[in-house]
Design a protein around this motif. Structure first.
Motif, mmCIF file in Angstrom:
data_model
loop_
_atom_site.group_PDB
_atom_site.id
_atom_site.type_symbol
_atom_site.label_atom_id
_atom_site.label_comp_id
_atom_site.label_asym_id
_atom_site.label_seq_id
_atom_site.Cartn_x
_atom_site.Cartn_y
_atom_site.Cartn_z
ATOM 1 N N LEU A 1 0.699 -0.841 -0.040
ATOM 2 C CA LEU A 1 -0.348 0.054 0.160
ATOM 3 C C LEU A 1 0.588 0.844 0.209
ATOM 4 O O LEU A 1 0.362 2.350 -0.716
ATOM 5 C CB LEU A 1 -0.847 0.201 1.386
ATOM 6 C CG LEU A 1 -1.905 -1.258 1.362
ATOM 7 C CD1 LEU A 1 -3.266 -1.039 2.473
ATOM 8 C CD2 LEU A 1 -3.243 -0.568 -0.073
ATOM 9 N N GLU A 2 1.973 1.619 0.471
ATOM 10 C CA GLU A 2 3.124 2.809 0.840
ATOM 11 C C GLU A 2 3.428 2.627 -0.730
ATOM 12 O O GLU A 2 3.571 3.862 -1.139
ATOM 13 C CB GLU A 2 4.011 2.261 1.691
ATOM 14 C CG GLU A 2 3.729 1.929 2.978
ATOM 15 C CD GLU A 2 4.604 1.654 4.352
ATOM 16 O OE1 GLU A 2 6.172 1.831 4.151
ATOM 17 O OE2 GLU A 2 4.073 1.815 5.494
ATOM 18 N N VAL A 3 4.067 1.866 -0.969
ATOM 19 C CA VAL A 3 4.600 1.933 -2.182
ATOM 20 C C VAL A 3 3.751 2.147 -3.554
ATOM 21 O O VAL A 3 4.144 3.459 -4.100
ATOM 22 C CB VAL A 3 4.589 0.267 -3.146
ATOM 23 C CG1 VAL A 3 5.812 0.581 -4.591
ATOM 24 C CG2 VAL A 3 6.328 0.071 -1.949
ATOM 25 N N SER A 4 1.885 1.275 -3.554
ATOM 26 C CA SER A 4 0.957 2.009 -4.590
ATOM 27 C C SER A 4 0.879 3.771 -4.340
ATOM 28 O O SER A 4 1.165 4.186 -5.044
ATOM 29 C CB SER A 4 -0.019 1.075 -4.629
ATOM 30 O OG SER A 4 -0.442 0.838 -3.514
ATOM 31 N N GLY A 5 0.835 4.167 -2.915
ATOM 32 C CA GLY A 5 0.117 5.277 -2.123
ATOM 33 C C GLY A 5 0.921 5.937 -2.817
ATOM 34 O O GLY A 5 1.134 7.099 -3.238
ATOM 35 N N GLY A 6 2.440 5.547 -2.616
ATOM 36 C CA GLY A 6 3.416 6.760 -2.657
ATOM 37 C C GLY A 6 3.850 6.667 -4.028
ATOM 38 O O GLY A 6 4.499 7.922 -4.173
ATOM 39 N N THR A 7 3.751 5.602 -5.556
ATOM 40 C CA THR A 7 4.070 6.290 -6.126
ATOM 41 C C THR A 7 3.001 6.676 -6.750
ATOM 42 O O THR A 7 3.253 7.672 -7.536
ATOM 43 C CB THR A 7 4.037 5.008 -7.076
ATOM 44 O OG1 THR A 7 4.504 3.485 -6.431
ATOM 45 C CG2 THR A 7 4.058 4.812 -8.530
ATOM 46 N N VAL A 8 1.536 6.667 -6.542
ATOM 47 C CA VAL A 8 0.322 7.473 -7.031
ATOM 48 C C VAL A 8 0.751 9.439 -6.308
ATOM 49 O O VAL A 8 0.420 10.328 -7.171
ATOM 50 C CB VAL A 8 -1.031 6.949 -6.710
ATOM 51 C CG1 VAL A 8 -2.161 8.405 -6.840
ATOM 52 C CG2 VAL A 8 -0.721 5.709 -6.687
#
Length: 97
Positions: free
Chosen positions: A80-87
Motif C-alpha cells: 500500500l505504501e509503494v502504490s500510495g507513494g507512487t500515486v
C-alpha cells in the motif's frame, strides 16, 4: 479342667494363627498398594511432562501463526505504501509540470 485349659489354648493358638494370616495379607496388600502408588506417580509425572511439551508446541505454533500474520500484514502495508507513494509522486509531479 485340664482339658478345658488345653482346648482354650488350642483355640487361642488358632485365633493367633488367623490374626497372623490377616496381618500377612494386609502387609502384602499394603506393599502392592505402595507399588501401584509409585507407578501412578511415575505415570503422572510423565503425563505432566507430555502436557508441558504439548503446551509448548501449541504456544510455538501460535507464535509462528502470529509471525506469519504479521509478515502478511507488513507485506500488505508495504504494498500500500509503494502504490500510495507512487500515486502521490506521480500526482505531485503531474501537478508541478
Amino acid at each position: 479342667s485340664s482339658r478345658q485349659a488345653l482346648e482354650q489354648a488350642r483355640v487361642a493358638v488358632e485365633e493367633q494363627d488367623d490374626v497372623k494370616a490377616v496381618v500377612k495379607r494386609l502387609e502384602e496388600e499394603n506393599t502392592e498398594l505402595r507399588r501401584q502408588a509409585r507407578h501412578v506417580e511415575k505415570e503422572q509425572r510423565s503425563l505432566s511432562s507430555q502436557a508441558e511439551g504439548l503446551q509448548e508446541e501449541r504456544l510455538l505454533a501460535e507464535g509462528q501463526g502470529l509471525r506469519e500474520q504479521i509478515q502478511v500484514q507488513a507485506a500488505r502495508m508495504a504494498s500500500l505504501e509503494v502504490s500510495g507513494g507512487t500515486v502521490a509522486t506521480v500526482g505531485g509531479a503531474g501537478g508541478c509540470v
